[in-house]
Design a protein around this motif. Structure first.
Motif, PDB file in Angstrom:
ATOM      1  N   THR A 226      -2.642  11.153  22.421  1.00 14.64           N
ATOM      2  CA  THR A 226      -2.313  10.394  22.022  1.00 14.64           C
ATOM      3  C   THR A 226      -2.504   9.847  21.592  1.00 14.64           C
ATOM      4  N   ASP A 227      -1.416   9.593  20.593  1.00 15.67           N
ATOM      5  CA  ASP A 227      -1.199   8.367  18.999  1.00 15.67           C
ATOM      6  C   ASP A 227      -1.086   7.307  19.070  1.00 15.67           C
ATOM      7  N   SER A 228      -1.774   6.255  18.415  1.00 12.52           N
ATOM      8  CA  SER A 228      -0.646   5.007  18.309  1.00 12.52           C
ATOM      9  C   SER A 228      -1.108   4.435  17.399  1.00 12.52           C
ATOM     10  N   TRP A 229      -0.476   3.158  17.323  1.00 14.42           N
ATOM     11  CA  TRP A 229       0.180   2.751  15.703  1.00 14.42           C
ATOM     12  C   TRP A 229       0.200   0.952  16.313  1.00 14.42           C
ATOM     13  N   ALA A 230      -0.394   0.456  16.009  1.00 14.38           N
ATOM     14  CA  ALA A 230      -0.283  -1.385  16.129  1.00 14.38           C
ATOM     15  C   ALA A 230       1.380  -1.407  15.768  1.00 14.38           C
ATOM     16  N   LEU A 231       1.745  -2.385  16.173  1.00 12.88           N
ATOM     17  CA  LEU A 231       2.819  -2.916  16.501  1.00 12.88           C
ATOM     18  C   LEU A 231       3.587  -4.712  15.530  1.00 12.88           C
ATOM     19  N   PRO A 232       3.444  -4.082  14.037  1.00 14.47           N
ATOM     20  CA  PRO A 232       3.464  -5.281  13.694  1.00 14.47           C
ATOM     21  C   PRO A 232       4.385  -6.522  13.907  1.00 14.47           C
TER      22      PRO A 232
END
Length: 255
Positions: free
Chosen positions: A187-193
């Motif tokens: 799983t890849d993840s990124w912050a939600l601006p």
């Protein structure tokens, strides 16, 4: 009032050892729904009295007027700028609208865009146990929408609102869900601006079950005030980051 895109990150509880079980999207729930019905019916009975009590009366939406010298002090917020006015109204109106050309999702749980407490508990791995947990979290209401693009690209969004008279339940709900999502491999993840602690996730490994076509999933979890946002995209082909990020950003802008 918190400005759009600002949240007090320090108020978000650390996941630690969360008591919640895995929260799932509708596609996963439908696969095991038949097996879960008996468990829910047996375990939930003890909580029905509390769940059907009259809701706690909300404070009045009108703001008190205070005398002030001309040119001194802040002006009262207008209804358009007062977030409480918006979130105490019809929660369904804050959901993203179905895109042009998309079809309504088939078999969307709930009625007329609303999920009751029992419906919402069904989205957890152990719905009977979670029914009581959610009662304790001062669950207020939940709104849902979903749509299908083409034959396989499906979207599901939920807004879950809590009373928050005792705890910051919306933040805790998101923190616990993120713990389980981030524990999955591939799983890849990124912050939600603009959300402080919100994140989007893309699962690179498809969910495979005997007799079912492999399904890829992307999801987003964030909160603002007393509302937790839960979002899923499913498809039979990999879902790009841009798809889930755009959807999540636009949903948060409506809050």
């Amino acid at each position: 009032m918190e400005a759009p895109g600002e949240e007090a990150a320090a108020l978000v509880p650390e996941p630690g050892s969360p008591r919640r079980r895995r929260l799932r999207g509708r596609a996963a729930v439908l696969t095991g729904a038949a097996a879960a019905l008996g468990l829910v019916a047996g375990t939930c009975a003890g909580y029905l009295v509390q769940a059907h009590r009259a809701p706690t009366k909300l404070p009045p939406l009108s703001q008190p007027s205070f005398a002030q010298a001309e040119g001194e002090g802040p002006e009262p917020l207008t209804a358009a700028r007062d977030r409480r006015v918006k979130t105490d109204g019809d929660l369904r109106k804050l959901l993203l609208e179905k895109p042009r050309g998309a079809r309504a999702a088939a078999h969307l749980m709930g009625q007329n865009g609303w999920l009751d407490l029992a419906d919402y508990a069904e989205f957890y791995d152990e719905p009977g146990e979670m029914f009581g947990e959610i009662v304790g979290d001062e669950f207020r209401r939940a709104a849902t929408t979903g749509w299908l693009v083409g034959r396989t690209h499906e979207v599901e969004i939920r807004l879950v609102q809590f009373r928050q008279e005792e705890t910051l339940a919306a933040a805790a709900n998101v923190a616990s869900t993120r713990y389980w999502v981030e524990d999955e491999g591939g799983t890849d993840s990124w912050a939600l601006p603009g959300t402080g602690t919100g994140r989007v996730y893309v699962h690179k490994r498809p969910d495979t079950k005997p007799g079912y076509v492999p399904v890829y999933t992307a999801e987003a979890h964030a909160w603002r005030g007393d509302i937790a946002v839960e979002m899923w995209i499913t498809d039979i082909k990999p879902i790009p980051k841009a798809k889930i990020m755009d959807l999540a950003e636009r949903q948060m802008e409506r809050l």
